[in-house]
Write a protein that holds these residues in place. Structure first.
Motif, PDB file in Angstrom:
ATOM      1  N   SER A  37       1.047  -1.278   0.398  1.00  0.00           N
ATOM      2  CA  SER A  37       0.481  -0.277  -0.421  1.00  0.00           C
ATOM      3  C   SER A  37       1.017   1.351   0.046  1.00  0.00           C
ATOM      4  O   SER A  37       0.396   2.258  -0.234  1.00  0.00           O
ATOM      5  N   SER A  38       1.710   1.465   0.951  1.00  0.00           N
ATOM      6  CA  SER A  38       2.927   2.531   0.679  1.00  0.00           C
ATOM      7  C   SER A  38       3.053   2.737  -0.919  1.00  0.00           C
ATOM      8  O   SER A  38       3.452   4.196  -1.642  1.00  0.00           O
ATOM      9  N   LEU A  39       3.354   1.701  -1.746  1.00  0.00           N
ATOM     10  CA  LEU A  39       3.903   1.865  -3.299  1.00  0.00           C
ATOM     11  C   LEU A  39       2.471   1.515  -4.230  1.00  0.00           C
ATOM     12  O   LEU A  39       2.742   2.822  -4.853  1.00  0.00           O
ATOM     13  N   GLY A  40       1.642   1.530  -3.375  1.00  0.00           N
ATOM     14  CA  GLY A  40      -0.099   1.994  -4.594  1.00  0.00           C
ATOM     15  C   GLY A  40       0.061   0.901  -5.603  1.00  0.00           C
ATOM     16  O   GLY A  40      -0.703   0.581  -6.434  1.00  0.00           O
ATOM     17  N   LYS A  41       1.292  -0.156  -5.492  1.00  0.00           N
ATOM     18  CA  LYS A  41       0.929  -1.588  -6.940  1.00  0.00           C
ATOM     19  C   LYS A  41       1.991  -2.257  -6.501  1.00  0.00           C
ATOM     20  O   LYS A  41       2.667  -2.255  -5.285  1.00  0.00           O
ATOM     21  N   PHE A  42       1.686  -3.729  -7.450  1.00  0.00           N
ATOM     22  CA  PHE A  42       2.496  -4.806  -7.423  1.00  0.00           C
ATOM     23  C   PHE A  42       4.054  -4.405  -7.740  1.00  0.00           C
ATOM     24  O   PHE A  42       3.919  -3.704  -8.445  1.00  0.00           O
ATOM     25  N   VAL A  43       5.247  -5.496  -7.380  1.00  0.00           N
ATOM     26  CA  VAL A  43       6.193  -5.318  -8.165  1.00  0.00           C
ATOM     27  C   VAL A  43       6.449  -6.813  -7.844  1.00  0.00           C
ATOM     28  O   VAL A  43       6.096  -8.160  -7.088  1.00  0.00           O
ATOM     29  N   GLY A  44       7.030  -7.362  -9.309  1.00  0.00           N
ATOM     30  CA  GLY A  44       7.376  -9.090  -9.657  1.00  0.00           C
ATOM     31  C   GLY A  44       8.851  -8.682  -9.235  1.00  0.00           C
ATOM     32  O   GLY A  44       9.592  -7.664  -9.360  1.00  0.00           O
ATOM     33  N   TYR A  45       8.873 -10.304  -8.427  1.00  0.00           N
ATOM     34  CA  TYR A  45      10.268 -10.237  -8.345  1.00  0.00           C
ATOM     35  C   TYR A  45      10.727 -12.176  -9.225  1.00  0.00           C
ATOM     36  O   TYR A  45      11.979 -12.034  -8.840  1.00  0.00           O
ATOM     37  N   THR A  46       9.814 -12.350 -10.049  1.00  0.00           N
ATOM     38  CA  THR A  46      10.161 -13.435 -11.009  1.00  0.00           C
ATOM     39  C   THR A  46      10.144 -13.195 -12.497  1.00  0.00           C
ATOM     40  O   THR A  46       9.276 -11.847 -12.964  1.00  0.00           O
ATOM     41  N   GLU A  47      10.124 -13.114 -13.141  1.00  0.00           N
ATOM     42  CA  GLU A  47      10.146 -13.280 -14.395  1.00  0.00           C
ATOM     43  C   GLU A  47       8.175 -13.132 -14.835  1.00  0.00           C
ATOM     44  O   GLU A  47       8.049 -12.824 -15.540  1.00  0.00           O
ATOM     45  N   TRP A  48       7.816 -14.606 -14.347  1.00  0.00           N
ATOM     46  CA  TRP A  48       6.553 -14.894 -14.247  1.00  0.00           C
ATOM     47  C   TRP A  48       5.929 -13.610 -13.147  1.00  0.00           C
ATOM     48  O   TRP A  48       4.885 -12.479 -13.810  1.00  0.00           O
ATOM     49  N   GLY A  49       6.152 -13.245 -12.408  1.00  0.00           N
ATOM     50  CA  GLY A  49       5.934 -12.207 -11.190  1.00  0.00           C
ATOM     51  C   GLY A  49       5.739 -10.861 -11.715  1.00  0.00           C
ATOM     52  O   GLY A  49       5.307 -10.370 -11.953  1.00  0.00           O
ATOM     53  N   VAL A  50       6.691 -10.674 -12.906  1.00  0.00           N
ATOM     54  CA  VAL A  50       6.844  -9.200 -13.304  1.00  0.00           C
ATOM     55  C   VAL A  50       5.846  -9.071 -14.480  1.00  0.00           C
ATOM     56  O   VAL A  50       5.033  -8.475 -14.092  1.00  0.00           O
ATOM     57  N   LYS A  51       5.838 -10.493 -15.303  1.00  0.00           N
ATOM     58  CA  LYS A  51       4.398 -10.413 -15.850  1.00  0.00           C
ATOM     59  C   LYS A  51       2.765 -10.380 -15.141  1.00  0.00           C
ATOM     60  O   LYS A  51       1.757  -9.160 -15.514  1.00  0.00           O
ATOM     61  N   GLN A  52       2.272 -10.767 -14.263  1.00  0.00           N
ATOM     62  CA  GLN A  52       1.674 -10.551 -13.523  1.00  0.00           C
ATOM     63  C   GLN A  52       1.350  -9.894 -12.678  1.00  0.00           C
ATOM     64  O   GLN A  52       0.148  -8.149 -12.837  1.00  0.00           O
ATOM     65  N   ALA A  53       2.177  -8.631 -12.220  1.00  0.00           N
ATOM     66  CA  ALA A  53       2.526  -7.754 -11.635  1.00  0.00           C
ATOM     67  C   ALA A  53       2.158  -6.307 -12.344  1.00  0.00           C
ATOM     68  O   ALA A  53       1.247  -5.504 -12.144  1.00  0.00           O
TER      69      ALA A  53
END
Length: 85
Positions: A37-53
């Motif tokens: 909630s501090s950033l107000g967005k998703f951040v991805g940590y893997t290749e799949w996570g970046v796409k999902q974010a």
């Protein structure tokens, strides 16, 4: 193979400004994406996570709902925790 979500509140006081809502998305014990909630967005940590974010961040109503969780989920529970102590 397991996918799971962990919601948590990080806080220093019962004031809303001091509360952060975090949703972590995991697959096989590896965190692949996180909403803060501090950033107000998703951040991805893997290749799949970046796409999902990127996809989740494009869904404005979903993001606004998660931002609201800081007040609806965290603020209420943090207040209960402070009263119990």
């Amino acid at each position: 193979f397991r996918e799971y979500i962990v919601d948590r509140c990080v806080f220093n006081s019962s004031e809303l400004n001091d509360i952060e809502y975090i949703r972590s998305e995991f697959y096989n014990k590896l965190e692949y994406a996180r909403f803060s909630s501090s950033l107000g967005k998703f951040v991805g940590y893997t290749e799949w996570g970046v796409k999902q974010a990127n996809y989740w961040n494009s869904l404005t109503s979903y993001i606004e709902g998660l931002k609201a969780q800081r007040e609806t989920y965290c603020l209420n529970n943090v207040g209960i925790d402070y009263q119990a102590v």
